[in-house]
Design a protein around this motif. Structure first.
Motif, PDB file in Angstrom:
ATOM      1  N   TYR A 237     -73.015  -5.791  17.432  1.00 13.81           N
ATOM      2  CA  TYR A 237     -72.548  -6.492  16.395  1.00 13.81           C
ATOM      3  C   TYR A 237     -72.356  -5.632  15.078  1.00 13.81           C
ATOM      4  O   TYR A 237     -71.483  -5.802  14.214  1.00 13.81           O
ATOM      5  N   MET A 238     -73.630  -5.077  14.761  1.00 15.17           N
ATOM      6  CA  MET A 238     -73.575  -4.240  13.442  1.00 15.17           C
ATOM      7  C   MET A 238     -72.725  -3.161  13.557  1.00 15.17           C
ATOM      8  O   MET A 238     -72.095  -2.789  12.304  1.00 15.17           O
ATOM      9  N   TYR A 239     -72.509  -2.576  14.697  1.00 13.83           N
ATOM     10  CA  TYR A 239     -71.299  -1.583  15.000  1.00 13.83           C
ATOM     11  C   TYR A 239     -70.137  -2.176  14.230  1.00 13.83           C
ATOM     12  O   TYR A 239     -69.307  -1.243  13.900  1.00 13.83           O
ATOM     13  N   ARG A 240     -69.843  -3.197  14.684  1.00 14.83           N
ATOM     14  CA  ARG A 240     -68.388  -3.866  14.477  1.00 14.83           C
ATOM     15  C   ARG A 240     -68.345  -4.180  13.003  1.00 14.83           C
ATOM     16  O   ARG A 240     -67.273  -3.670  12.074  1.00 14.83           O
ATOM     17  N   VAL A 241     -69.331  -4.565  12.373  1.00 14.30           N
ATOM     18  CA  VAL A 241     -69.483  -4.741  10.886  1.00 14.30           C
ATOM     19  C   VAL A 241     -69.359  -3.532  10.002  1.00 14.30           C
ATOM     20  O   VAL A 241     -68.567  -3.568   9.018  1.00 14.30           O
ATOM     21  N   LEU A 242     -69.925  -2.503  10.510  1.00 17.16           N
ATOM     22  CA  LEU A 242     -70.061  -1.337   9.663  1.00 17.16           C
ATOM     23  C   LEU A 242     -68.942  -0.188  10.120  1.00 17.16           C
ATOM     24  O   LEU A 242     -68.673   0.719   9.168  1.00 17.16           O
ATOM     25  N   SER A 243     -67.947  -0.492  11.074  1.00 13.00           N
ATOM     26  CA  SER A 243     -66.629   0.043  11.443  1.00 13.00           C
ATOM     27  C   SER A 243     -65.751  -0.183  10.311  1.00 13.00           C
ATOM     28  O   SER A 243     -64.589  -0.844  10.722  1.00 13.00           O
ATOM     29  N   ASP A 244     -65.821   0.193   9.139  1.00 18.07           N
ATOM     30  CA  ASP A 244     -64.927   0.041   7.838  1.00 18.07           C
ATOM     31  C   ASP A 244     -64.973   1.271   7.010  1.00 18.07           C
ATOM     32  O   ASP A 244     -66.196   1.481   6.633  1.00 18.07           O
ATOM     33  N   ASN A 245     -63.700   1.773   6.661  1.00 22.68           N
ATOM     34  CA  ASN A 245     -63.677   3.006   6.013  1.00 22.68           C
ATOM     35  C   ASN A 245     -64.082   2.815   4.607  1.00 22.68           C
ATOM     36  O   ASN A 245     -64.560   3.967   4.015  1.00 22.68           O
TER      37      ASN A 245
END
Length: 647
Positions: free
Chosen positions: A49-57
């Motif tokens: 879930y944190m992978y999705r949250v942090l996948s932001d440029n």
């Protein structure tokens, strides 16, 4: 201590390649100890879930990411830290991750909820309170966080929890204050959590601020005796976390219940050394007093009472303070239900009868219960250290039933001493052969434990450490007489080890505050002056009442000093019931050393008069080192041990 750290880009790559959990597990075993498989599953789930949250440029690729940061002086760990800069200030987002999918609201208890754990529904702290309290403790203890003015932003992320449109218990208005301090994000709130992170982590720091937190010097914790003045003036000197907060709120609820329903309430809190029993006891005394309830702090041991009351008398009238702190024999003739609440610390030390000659009253446990509407007993039966110690769970339960009182039992398990190591406490129990534990070769966390072959070297090291803040002390088993002619003279030497030219005085009889007196490092404290108190470092001399023979740790009650009252009456008991006498004497001696060895927050150094016992401790320490040979802490510690070996 951080289990895993990386830049954001490296974290994302580790998750994408499915290598993150393995990296965490490898680091966890080397730095902390054995891994609970449920934790592994939690990491695997939550980090996706944190992978999705942090996948932001817009979240900097060189921001720091840390997993499982151990909070100083506790056994608690923060799930996730994200570091960077907010404008020009260092910033760290603290994320408490939860697998929960259901929560029940708890009224009349501040910041407490009920949720499902493995043993069923359990009361625990609200996730926002938990995240806030963890951030507050980091700010409180970490010197770098203060010097660098790091801004900590706590939040909680319950990625499995579906928001209930009507009357969601998790976000009920009763939790509003702590949700404002630490926002709570639920399933479907990933964009909101992402915005929260972006707002505070604007540029990356290449993990610099994580390094500042991990490597920052840990300030000495606010000791209980140093903080009471401000506590009674209304300041919160201690942030209670997790089960501490649950117990605190439960006690306040029981106090209200006892007054409202006119029923007698009894609360028993079990907890080992360093689990925060005294912190909670004083916090409860303060809160009960502030609420206008007639309350007193009760303990048989005079040492902590004298320390606390001496500190408080600096700013409060003597009579007022003396009325807050009482000995356990003060309730022989107390009227029934005279007190709203009596808070008993070290309840295992309660006697049956009171008075100098043990001839007054019937039973202290019973008398305290009878004279209070709410009786709170903090207890650790493994700290009973004299034949007169009669406080026990069975006794409390028996008297509660006779009184028709409602009995509530709770436990404190998290460790706030011994560098927050639950493992060290278990290791001590295992080494002293009090009980077998899983910590045969495992101290759990970094703790400065040393074995000395020369008592003078031990003393010198304690003296040097004491120069920092007057919080290092020498302690010893009661194997040397406390002679009357030297009770007020530190130049009179009671504890003498002729082979080493070592000589020191017992703690002086003309002071009630040995634990905080400026020159007390020149004297040796015993179980009666040290129990219930804590120091940064302790040096413990183990006398001939504890030896090692044929693979066993053996006790010898005949080696106890004649002036020690701990075993008074044992000879008579040996004639009447030799088996019972042997069992009780053995238990008391082991418990005494268990208590002495666990007084230090940062370290414990020992010297054994029995050479075989010294070698046994060294062997156990070496086995710990072998299991943790990659751990940077143990290398210097073992170098010290090897250096002492020549003596």
């Amino acid at each position: 201590m951080i289990v895993y750290e990386a830049t954001k880009s490296d974290f994302l790559e580790d998750v994408f390649k499915d290598e993150l959990v393995q990296n965490i597990c490898d680091n966890y075993e080397s730095k902390v100890g054995r891994i609970n498989q449920s934790e592994v599953r939690s990491w695997d789930n939550s980090m996706q879930y944190m992978y999705r949250v942090l996948s932001d440029n817009d979240i900097p690729s060189d921001a720091g990411v840390a997993i499982e940061f151990k909070i100083p002086y506790t056994s608690k760990r923060v799930d996730l830290l994200i570091s960077g800069y907010e404008e020009e200030s260092g910033a760290v987002v603290v994320v408490e991750l939860k697998q929960w999918d259901k929560v029940e609201k708890i009224d009349n208890k501040e910041a407490i909820v009920k949720t499902a754990f493995k043993n069923g529904l359990t009361e625990t702290t609200h996730p926002s309170y938990q995240a806030w309290s963890y951030a507050a403790l980091i700010e409180d203890y970490n010197e770098n966080a203060q010097k660098e003015n790091l801004q900590l932003y706590p939040c909680a992320y319950l990625h499995n929890y579906l928001h209930q449109k009507e009357a969601d218990p998790l976000t009920d208005p009763i939790y509003e204050f702590y949700i404002e301090q630490a926002p709570v994000f639920l399933k479907g709130d990933a964009p909101n959590l992402r915005d929260f992170i972006k707002r505070h982590i604007q540029t990356g720091d290449q993990k610099k601020n994580l390094y500042q937190i991990e490597k920052g010097k840990i300030r000495p914790s606010k000791s209980l005796q140093d903080s009471l003045n401000n506590m009674l003036k209304g300041n919160r000197e201690f942030v209670m976390i997790d089960e501490q907060k649950v117990v605190f709120e439960s006690a306040l609820q029981l106090a209200n219940q006892a007054l409202r329903t006119k029923t007698k309430e009894v609360l028993v809190i079990e907890g080992g050394p360093g689990t925060g029993k005294s912190v909670l006891a004083i916090n409860l005394l303060v809160e009960m007093t502030n609420r206008g309830l007639v309350s007193q702090y009760v303990t048989k041991n005079a040492a902590p009472r004298n320390i606390y009351s001496t500190k408080l008398k600096q700013d409060f009238r003597k009579g007022h303070i003396d009325n807050l702190f009482k000995g356990s024999g003060s309730y022989v003739d107390a009227p029934r239900d005279e007190f709203d609440c009596l808070i008993v610390d070290e309840a295992h030390r309660l006697n049956e009868k009171s008075g100098l000659f043990s001839h007054l009253g019937e039973n202290q446990t019973k008398e305290i219960m009878a004279s209070s509407k709410l009786a709170i007993y903090f207890i650790d039966e493994r700290q009973r250290v004299t034949l007169k110690d009669a406080g026990s769970m069975n006794e409390i339960q028996r008297f509660a039933e006779a009184e028709g009182a409602n009995l509530t039992t709770m436990k404190l398990e998290s460790q706030f001493r011994c560098n927050g190591s639950d493992g060290f406490l278990a290791w001590v129990d295992d080494v002293l052969q009090i009980r077998e534990t899983a910590n045969t070769h495992d101290m759990g966390a970094s703790y400065d434990f040393r074995v000395y072959g020369d008592p003078n070297e031990l003393k010198n090291d304690i003296m040097k450490l004491n120069e920092n803040n007057n919080k290092a002390r020498m302690l010893a088993g009661y194997c040397w007489n406390w002679d009357k002619e030297g009770k007020a003279d530190s130049d009179y030497h009671d504890v003498v080890l002729e082979d080493f030219g070592f000589a020191m005085s017992w703690n002086l009889g003309n002071t009630d505050t040995w634990a905080i007196d400026q020159d007390s490092v020149n004297e040796i404290g015993c179980i009666h002056t040290a129990q219930g108190l804590e120091f940064d470092y302790v040096g413990v001399i183990i006398g001939d009442d504890l030896i090692y023979r044929y693979g066993e740790v053996i006790t010898d009650s005949t080696k106890r000093a004649k002036t020690d009252n701990s075993l008074r009456g044992i000879k008579k008991m040996q004639k009447e019931d030799p088996e019972k006498a042997a069992q009780l004497a053995d238990e008391i001696i082991r418990n005494t050393y268990r208590t002495l060895l666990t007084r230090g927050q940062k370290g414990c150094f020992i010297y054994c008069t029995d050479k075989d016992l010294e070698n046994y401790f060294r062997e156990r320490l070496e086995k710990v080192s072998q299991d943790y040979e990659e751990n940077e802490f143990f290398k210097p510690m073992m170098e010290v041990a090897e250096k002492k070996q020549r003596y």
